[in-house]
Structures are given as structure tokens and as C-alpha cells.
Design a protein around this motif. Sequence first.
Motif, short mmCIF file in Angstrom:
data_model
loop_
_atom_site.label_atom_id
_atom_site.label_comp_id
_atom_site.label_asym_id
_atom_site.label_seq_id
_atom_site.Cartn_x
_atom_site.Cartn_y
_atom_site.Cartn_z
N SER A 168 1.63 9.02 -5.05
CA SER A 168 1.04 8.68 -3.75
C SER A 168 0.19 9.78 -3.15
CB SER A 168 2.16 8.34 -2.77
OG SER A 168 2.90 9.52 -2.46
N ARG A 222 1.60 10.75 0.21
CA ARG A 222 1.33 9.92 1.38
C ARG A 222 2.28 8.72 1.36
NH1 ARG A 222 -4.47 8.06 0.78
NH2 ARG A 222 -3.85 8.10 -1.43
N LEU A 261 2.50 5.44 1.45
CA LEU A 261 1.61 4.29 1.29
C LEU A 261 2.34 2.97 1.53
CD1 LEU A 261 -0.30 5.38 -1.95
CD2 LEU A 261 -0.98 5.74 0.44
N TYR A 292 1.08 0.21 0.39
CA TYR A 292 0.47 -0.65 -0.63
C TYR A 292 0.64 0.07 -1.96
CZ TYR A 292 -3.29 2.75 -0.13
OH TYR A 292 -4.01 3.92 -0.06
N GLY A 293 0.34 -0.64 -3.06
CA GLY A 293 0.41 -0.04 -4.38
C GLY A 293 0.29 -1.10 -5.46
N GLN A 335 6.18 5.22 -4.73
CA GLN A 335 5.76 3.90 -5.23
C GLN A 335 6.93 3.15 -5.86
OE1 GLN A 335 2.03 2.52 -5.11
NE2 GLN A 335 2.96 3.51 -3.32
N THR A 386 9.57 2.51 2.54
CA THR A 386 8.53 3.21 3.30
C THR A 386 9.11 4.10 4.39
OG1 THR A 386 8.24 1.20 4.64
CG2 THR A 386 6.69 1.54 2.81
#
Length: 325
Positions: free
Chosen positions: A91, A94, A96, A98-99, A108, A122
Amino acid sequence: MGSKLGAAVAAVVLALPLLVGAGVAGIGSALFGGSGTSSLNCTPDGTTTGTVPGMTAEQMINAATIVAVGKQMGVPEPGWVVAIAAALQESKLRNLHYGDRDSLGLFQQRPSMGWGSPQQITTPTYAATKFFEHLTATPNWQTMSVNDAAQTVQGSGFPHAYAQHEDKARAVVAAVSGVRCQPTMAGTGDCNNIQAPNPAAMTAINYACGQRGLPYVWGGNGPLNGDAGFDCSGLTKAAYDAAGISLPRTAHTQYNAGPRVPDGSLLPGDLVFYGPPSKIRHVGLYLGNGKMLNAPTFGQPVQIDNYRYPGDDYAGATRPAEHHR
């Protein structure tokens, strides 16, 4: 830390919620009981820059979170490097939302693969906890390369990608590892709103709370063992038996079983002892907020009392739940 960025990293780490226990236990609740006052209590410890060239404040704050979680879980420093290298690859450090397919967060991780709900994944503290759980469950992970250790956790389609991040991961760890973190939880001292740092302590407290009002019985092990009530160490032993942790029978042998708790570091679920160390005479189960559950003496039932009082002979505390981590 010598910079605005460093101060920001320290401030965020100071405010990290302790979601670690929930991850370790594999249960959905992020905190064991109530709204909670648990946190990672982090203070500077040594020289640290708090910055790495090319890294943003967001990345450094997420790195500080990962390292703080690793420290709280007792993962040694090489594990922090593995986790940071993995997050750099997955990531770029970060968080994220989304992925690839349903991959999310710092690492992820995928809800469909059993890593947790999207909200959990998250949450950086939860994501880091799950990473360290899988890492430390890997046999001989400390003898592996950073790349191979990360790959055992991540199962990436690019199994050699983590090696390229090793040097930067070490620099990041060096920049944020000057923060010393210990879990703190004030606790409520109230059986109607139990708080505990992990499932074992929660189970022990919940059991003991359910015994309030039963009589003091010398040598008593409770109704499940055919006794009308408990003595002090019978109560604490039964409480931790309910949590799957076997304690010795007497207050003195429980005190010697450890592990000892440093002064000023009590957590709910700790055992508090009284008497000279050569002959411990009494034990109670700490609830937080200066309170303990105990079976005091003849004529007094299982009840909540202050754990410190004028003229007491408090000897110290142990943390049986440490054996369950």
C-alpha cells in the motif's frame, strides 16, 4: 522528536486505540467490554528523527502505528521490519480503501479470505495485529529473510517483491522505534461495565463478578466444586480456571507463579497480593479504578473492595493472563 512531522507521529501514537487484544483473540469486538479507556501509552525513548526522506506524514504515522502494535504484542524488532516492508509493497504505507478484488488497508488484506470485515481491515491497529498474528505463527520466521517472512504472511502473486523495500523498512523502523509503548487500561471497577485488555482477563473478571454475595468459606472452591462459597485464592483460581489458565491453589503459591507486574502498571484481571513476600496471606482480582473483587474473610461475602487502603500490607501483583497471549 525535533520536527513538526515527528511531533505529529508521536501525537498519533499516543492516541492509538488498543485494538490488539481483539485481533489476537480472533473475535469481532475491538475492545473487551464497555466503551473502554484502553490505549497504547507511548513515550519517547532515545533519539529518533521521526522522518525518512521521501516519506509523507501519513506514511510515517501508519508506520508508527504498526511498530507500536508490534511492541505491544511482544514481537521483536525484526518482525517490525517485515511488517513495514510488507506494507510498503502492498500500500506504500497508506490505509487504502480499495485494491485488487476486495483487498483493503495497509496490508491489502481481503475480507473474503478471512482477514476480517472491511471496517476492521481498514483500521490500522487491527490490520497490524492480524499481520503479526500470522507472522509469529509461522515456524522459524526469525531465521527467514525479510522477503520470505513477508511472503509467508501475504501469499503474494509477486513473491520476491518485498526484498526491494528492506532497506527503507529498516530506516522507517529506526525513525519511529524511539517510541516506547505499554498497554494501559484504567478499567471501571464496576461489574456492570467490565473492561479488560484481553479475553482471558475478561473471562476471569466476568466469572468472579458472578460470584458476588457468596459466603467466605475457608478452603472453599465454589459451588461447582461442592462448596457454598470461596476463600480468597479459591475465587481467583476458579476465575482463571474459567479462562483456561490453571493457577496454584493458595495465595502464596499464586504470588510466586507470576509473572510480576511492575509498580504503577496494573491492568484489569491482574491479581493483587497482601502480606510479606515470604508468607502471602490474601489475594484479590483487580477490576480497575482502584477496585478489586475478593473473598475477604469470615462473615464477609465475595465483594468489591478498594485494593489499597491505609495500613495495608500490599505486596504486589501478577498477570496470569500473560500466559494466555
